[in-house]
Write an enzyme that holds these catalytic residues in place. Structure first.
Site, PDB file in Angstrom:
ATOM      1  N   TYR A   2       0.851  -1.201   0.000  1.00  0.00           N
ATOM      2  CA  TYR A   2       0.000   0.000   0.000  1.00  0.00           C
ATOM      3  C   TYR A   2       0.886   1.250   0.000  1.00  0.00           C
ATOM      4  CZ  TYR A   2      -3.343   3.575   1.237  1.00  0.00           C
ATOM      5  OH  TYR A   2      -4.100   4.721   1.211  1.00  0.00           O
ATOM      6  N   ASP A   3       1.880   1.257   0.880  1.00  0.00           N
ATOM      7  CA  ASP A   3       2.763   2.423   0.987  1.00  0.00           C
ATOM      8  C   ASP A   3       3.481   2.686  -0.337  1.00  0.00           C
ATOM      9  OD1 ASP A   3       1.983   2.792   3.540  1.00  0.00           O
ATOM     10  OD2 ASP A   3       3.761   1.876   4.460  1.00  0.00           O
TER      11      ASP A   3
ATOM     12  N   LEU B   3     -30.644  11.536  22.911  1.00  0.00           N
ATOM     13  CA  LEU B   3     -31.613  10.452  23.073  1.00  0.00           C
ATOM     14  C   LEU B   3     -32.048  10.372  24.517  1.00  0.00           C
ATOM     15  CD1 LEU B   3     -29.727   7.638  21.144  1.00  0.00           C
ATOM     16  CD2 LEU B   3     -31.923   8.614  20.481  1.00  0.00           C
TER      17      LEU B   3
ATOM     18  N   GLU C 123     -29.301  -0.908  17.316  1.00  0.00           N
ATOM     19  CA  GLU C 123     -27.862  -0.717  17.070  1.00  0.00           C
ATOM     20  C   GLU C 123     -27.144  -0.606  18.405  1.00  0.00           C
ATOM     21  OE1 GLU C 123     -28.094   3.049  15.188  1.00  0.00           O
ATOM     22  OE2 GLU C 123     -28.800   2.213  13.297  1.00  0.00           O
TER      23      GLU C 123
ATOM     24  N   LYS D  23     -24.927   1.345  21.105  1.00  0.00           N
ATOM     25  CA  LYS D  23     -24.729   2.770  21.385  1.00  0.00           C
ATOM     26  C   LYS D  23     -23.224   2.987  21.537  1.00  0.00           C
ATOM     27  CE  LYS D  23     -26.336   6.701  23.999  1.00  0.00           C
ATOM     28  NZ  LYS D  23     -25.038   7.312  24.236  1.00  0.00           N
TER      29      LYS D  23
ATOM     30  N   ARG E 200     -20.978  17.892  17.267  1.00  0.00           N
ATOM     31  CA  ARG E 200     -22.368  18.180  17.605  1.00  0.00           C
ATOM     32  C   ARG E 200     -22.527  19.558  18.248  1.00  0.00           C
ATOM     33  NH1 ARG E 200     -25.281  16.666  22.443  1.00  0.00           N
ATOM     34  NH2 ARG E 200     -27.493  16.534  21.978  1.00  0.00           N
TER      35      ARG E 200
ATOM     36  N   LYS F 114     -34.703   2.251  17.507  1.00  0.00           N
ATOM     37  CA  LYS F 114     -35.351   3.286  16.705  1.00  0.00           C
ATOM     38  C   LYS F 114     -36.544   2.658  15.981  1.00  0.00           C
ATOM     39  CE  LYS F 114     -30.766   5.139  15.902  1.00  0.00           C
ATOM     40  NZ  LYS F 114     -29.639   5.389  15.006  1.00  0.00           N
TER      41      LYS F 114
ATOM     42  N   CYS G 234     -18.356  25.581  59.473  1.00  0.00           N
ATOM     43  CA  CYS G 234     -18.013  25.490  58.052  1.00  0.00           C
ATOM     44  C   CYS G 234     -16.489  25.487  57.877  1.00  0.00           C
ATOM     45  CB  CYS G 234     -18.613  26.675  57.305  1.00  0.00           C
ATOM     46  SG  CYS G 234     -18.073  26.767  55.586  1.00  0.00           S
TER      47      CYS G 234
ATOM     48  N   CYS H 207     -15.558  29.019  56.143  1.00  0.00           N
ATOM     49  CA  CYS H 207     -15.723  30.353  56.724  1.00  0.00           C
ATOM     50  C   CYS H 207     -15.957  30.310  58.239  1.00  0.00           C
ATOM     51  CB  CYS H 207     -16.875  31.090  56.039  1.00  0.00           C
ATOM     52  SG  CYS H 207     -18.485  30.432  56.466  1.00  0.00           S
TER      53      CYS H 207
HETATM   54  S1  IVH Z   1     -29.110   8.109  16.978  1.00  0.00           S
HETATM   55  C1  IVH Z   1     -31.887  11.919  17.446  1.00  0.00           C
HETATM   56  N1  IVH Z   1     -27.662   5.968  17.165  1.00  0.00           N
HETATM   57  O1  IVH Z   1     -25.880   8.967  21.455  1.00  0.00           O
HETATM   58  C2  IVH Z   1     -30.689  11.321  18.034  1.00  0.00           C
HETATM   59  N2  IVH Z   1     -27.025   7.850  18.470  1.00  0.00           N
HETATM   60  O2  IVH Z   1     -27.827  10.709  23.199  1.00  0.00           O
HETATM   61  C3  IVH Z   1     -29.994  10.489  17.033  1.00  0.00           C
HETATM   62  N3  IVH Z   1     -25.018   7.496  19.805  1.00  0.00           N
HETATM   63  O3  IVH Z   1     -25.044  12.188  20.625  1.00  0.00           O
HETATM   64  C4  IVH Z   1     -28.923   9.700  17.619  1.00  0.00           C
HETATM   65  N4  IVH Z   1     -24.632   5.446  19.171  1.00  0.00           N
HETATM   66  O4  IVH Z   1     -23.553  10.449  19.658  1.00  0.00           O
HETATM   67  C5  IVH Z   1     -27.825   7.227  17.590  1.00  0.00           C
HETATM   68  N5  IVH Z   1     -26.468   3.988  17.209  1.00  0.00           N
HETATM   69  C6  IVH Z   1     -26.624   5.234  17.618  1.00  0.00           C
HETATM   70  C7  IVH Z   1     -25.743   5.855  18.533  1.00  0.00           C
HETATM   71  C8  IVH Z   1     -25.991   7.159  18.943  1.00  0.00           C
HETATM   72  C9  IVH Z   1     -24.202   6.441  19.912  1.00  0.00           C
HETATM   73  C10 IVH Z   1     -24.852   8.770  20.541  1.00  0.00           C
HETATM   74  C11 IVH Z   1     -24.854   9.985  19.688  1.00  0.00           C
HETATM   75  C12 IVH Z   1     -25.722  11.011  20.363  1.00  0.00           C
HETATM   76  C13 IVH Z   1     -26.085  10.337  21.635  1.00  0.00           C
HETATM   77  C14 IVH Z   1     -27.554  10.577  21.874  1.00  0.00           C
END
Ligand code: IVH
Length: 691
Positions: A39-40, A86, A119, A121, A142, A294, A412, A415
């Site tokens: 690659y390099d 969220l 998904e 988190k 953000r 979701k 305290c 103070c």
């Molecule tokens: S959806 C409308 N999906 O969680 C909100 N967020 O509290 C859409 N995060 O700041 C967020 N994994 O950085 C979403 N699979 C995931 C996530 C995720 C991590 C974080 C995201 C956001 C925070 C929300």
């Protein structure tokens, strides 16, 4: 172009494509097919060719990921669609309630399971990537959800983020998380330690620190990863009808999308997913702090909408807190803004839930007794995600014979005033009031915070100094600060002192609600301050209000009413308020709900003169908003005193532009009418008074 030039250009294009393909296989598919050395070799061949033929360099070339100049500061970027947070769920009951809320709102409470996209988190940082006609043009953090920082040049160095994607969309904004994989984190820390540099506490901090480097060559040395989990603003592209299909689309566009995603049915499906990911968590290559559910169907998401800053259609299900045992080495007390004296555990440092914990609040004396904690005990410390750590219990079997009981001091430590605990109150308080430096510091920090007077730059360290040196006693003294006094403080150059003075001067123009909140009256939080400002419209009327009149305010009960009365009955509080006003602090006043109601005005609501960014303004909506329907936006605007018009003219004050905004946006731009993004609109709504 000569034949040989054409063939060079073609060769460059082929090399670029080959390298991009290998980057994708390496960073996204995690399945490289050539050695790093090969690659390099190819990469350096491209570098040499581009150096000899600079006119053939394109911004999406793999050679263009690094090399941008260091920045002085990150420019701000307005998000067209707000980046929200969220809601959290911690238990099975919370999940049952979430599903029920969704079903009830969608009108299928009694039949039919909802389909959810699930998904992990990711425990990293939310970012936004904007592609215009397939080219990566902007990457942002953000920030506060409406305005973030432009970290484009740093994100260009992240190998798994494509610089070009195969789409015709005029705009396609991808949302996702930047993180550091555990293996990369360990290697980075080993390297940092070997070089005598700072080691990071956890992968999240390492990712955050790396993304916020002003010099992109430093970010390029940090192994960052990215996972896409959503779509923000779009123009000129038809999206699929479900979240899962959108993620498949992103995968086809070669974005990294986690393989751990799944579509499930109903609460049982959510439970199974939670258990599966919980079990897989230790073997995942990156940290996660829960899972996200979701509603899969995007039309249903739209129907469910948003509550304040979080969607109603999604929730984060957090993993239970992590626990560790350590020694409770001592208990100190901390004095808060209202004099509350809180015992704080001093712990033998212990790594739990991703950070080293050495202090934890013990809330109050009763809590301490209930948990039966003694100094010297072996204790269990618990920490969930980003929640503050707590001492859960003592391991009594390990209690040493010389374990000591904590005794609340009677004076305290800051103070020396008496500490008293009133009948029926859980909290002990220092009676020193603003004489107590600890209370003064907290009161000043409260006054200066963003949601109150918003004095940027007046942080912890500085407040410590101005209070310790007796430069500032009350909030009013802030407005009398001089450059010399400030510049003489530690770590304060003349320029930063001047910046602070400018911020203090700027804070003078405020709103009554912010001012009231900033005063720090007990039980008067931000929402109550807004209610009071709306009700009375003017400070003198509020200060003169009787207890009964205060009770007429929305959500004000006897405890709050009494606390407000007590505050303004203290001459020295009125004196500080008078001094603050004399220093030039001002806010727009209005007649107040109370006045209109008392005058018996028909339609008292209409008689109220509202203040705020939209009051009395003519606003035009255009395009599609992501977080609300056009009707909802209109209703909200009207409730804050705006007139919503159908077409743009020179008399229009603002145009609010969603996605696919058309001719109205062009016209606004031609006439020089200010255009607000949806995110800016939402933040300004938050700062408005409503009918
Ligand atoms: S959806 C409308 N999906 O969680 C909100 N967020 O509290 C859409 N995060 O700041 C967020 N994994 O950085 C979403 N699979 C995931 C996530 C995720 C991590 C974080 C995201 C956001 C925070 C929300």
């Amino acid at each position: 172009m000569s034949g040989s030039e054409r063939s060079t250009e073609e060769k460059i294009a082929r090399l670029r494509e080959t390298l991009n393909e290998h980057l994708y296989r390496y960073h996204v598919l995690d399945a490289p097919t050539i050695s790093d050395a090969l690659y390099d070799g190819l990469y350096h061949e491209l570098v040499a060719l581009e150096a000899a033929h600079p006119s053939f360099v394109t911004p999406d070339s793999p050679t263009q990921r690094v090399g941008a100049k260091p920045l002085e500061a990150f420019p701000e970027v307005s998000h067209r669609v707000p980046m929200l947070s969220l809601g959290n769920a911690f238990s099975d009951d919370d999940i049952v309630a979430f599903d029920k809320r969704c079903r009830t709102s969608l009108g299928n409470a009694n039949h039919g399971d909802i389909e959810y996209a699930c998904e992990p988190k990711f425990d990293g940082l939310a970012i936004s990537l904007t592609y215009e006609r397939g080219i990566f043009v902007r990457g942002a953090t953000r920030g506060d959800g409406a305005v973030g920082e432009d970290v484009t040049q740093n994100l260009r160095t992240v190998g798994s983020i494509p610089l070009r994607i195969a789409t015709e969309a005029a705009v396609l904004e991808i949302r996702g998380e930047v993180l550091m994989q555990r293996r990369d984190f360990e290697r980075l820390n080993a390297r940092q330690a070997a070089n005598g540099e700072k080691v990071f506490v956890n992968p999240r901090n390492a990712a955050a620190g790396s993304l916020r480097q002003l010099d992109p060559t430093l970010t390029a040395e940090r192994p960052l990863s990215f996972f896409a989990y959503g779509i923000g603003a779009t123009d000129g592209v038809e999206l699929p009808s479900t979240h899962a299909a959108s993620m498949d689309m992103l995968a086809r566009l070669r974005f990294p999308v986690t393989a751990e995603r799944a579509v499930v049915l109903g609460v049982d499906g959510l439970r199974q997913y939670f258990a599966r990911i919980g079990a897989a968590r230790p073997t995942l290559p990156f940290d996660i702090d829960g899972v996200v559910y979701k509603v899969n169907n995007l039309a249903l998401q739209q129907q469910l909408g948003f509550v304040s800053r979080a969607p109603r259609f999604a929730i984060a299900h957090k993993f239970p807190a992590e626990e560790a045992t350590t020694i409770l080495e001592g208990i100190d007390v901390q004095v808060g803004r209202t004099g509350a004296v809180t015992p704080v555990a001093r712990l033998k440092p212990v790594f739990v839930g991703g950070t080293t914990v050495s202090n934890a609040t013990l809330h109050n004396e009763d809590e301490l007794r209930r948990k039966d904690l003694k100094i010297g005990d072996t204790v269990i410390v618990r920490r969930a995600g980003d929640v503050i750590p707590e001492v859960a219990s003592a391991v009594l079997a390990y209690r040493p014979v010389d374990a000591r009981e904590f005794v609340m001091p009677t004076r305290c430590p800051k103070c020396d005033s008496a500490i008293i605990r009133l009948e029926g109150e859980a909290v002990a308080r220092c009676t020193g009031g603003l004489f107590c430096p600890a209370q003064r510091k907290q009161a000043l920090l409260h006054f200066a915070q963003r949601r109150a007077m918003d004095i940027e730059g007046l942080g912890d360290k500085l407040v410590d100094q101005i209070v310790e040196h007796n430069i500032v006693h009350t909030a009013a003294d802030l407005y009398r600060l001089g450059l010399l006094a400030l510049a003489s403080l530690e770590r304060m150059a003349e320029k930063s002192a001047q910046n602070l003075l400018d911020a203090i001067a700027q804070s003078k123009q405020t709103t009554l609600a912010r001012f009231l909140f900033g005063l720090g009256i007990r039980h008067v939080g931000e929402a109550t301050a807004k209610d009071l400002a709306k009700h009375f419209g003017n400070l003198d009327r509020l200060m003169a209000a009787t207890g009964d009149e205060l009770l007429e305010v929305h959500d004000v009960g006897p405890v709050v009413a009494q606390s407000i009365r007590q505050f303004f009955d203290q001459p020295h509080n009125c004196e500080v308020v008078a001094q603050l006003r004399a220093c030039g602090i001002r806010w727009p006043e209005h007649a107040g709900v109370m006045a209109s109601a008392a005058s018996g005005a028909v339609g008292a609501v209409a008689a109220v003169e509202l203040k705020g960014p939209f009051a009395g303004k003519t606003v035009v909506l255009t395009g599609t908003l992501a977080t609300m329907s056009r009707d909802e936006a209109k209703e909200k605007l009207e409730s804050v005193g705006a007139k919503v018009a159908g077409s743009v003219s020179k008399n229009t004050h603002f145009v609010i532009a969603g996605t696919e905004a058309g001719s109205k946006l062009d016209k606004a731009q031609a006439l020089g009418v200010p255009v607000l993004s949806e995110a800016e609109f939402i933040v300004r709504l938050d700062n408005s008074e409503t009918h």
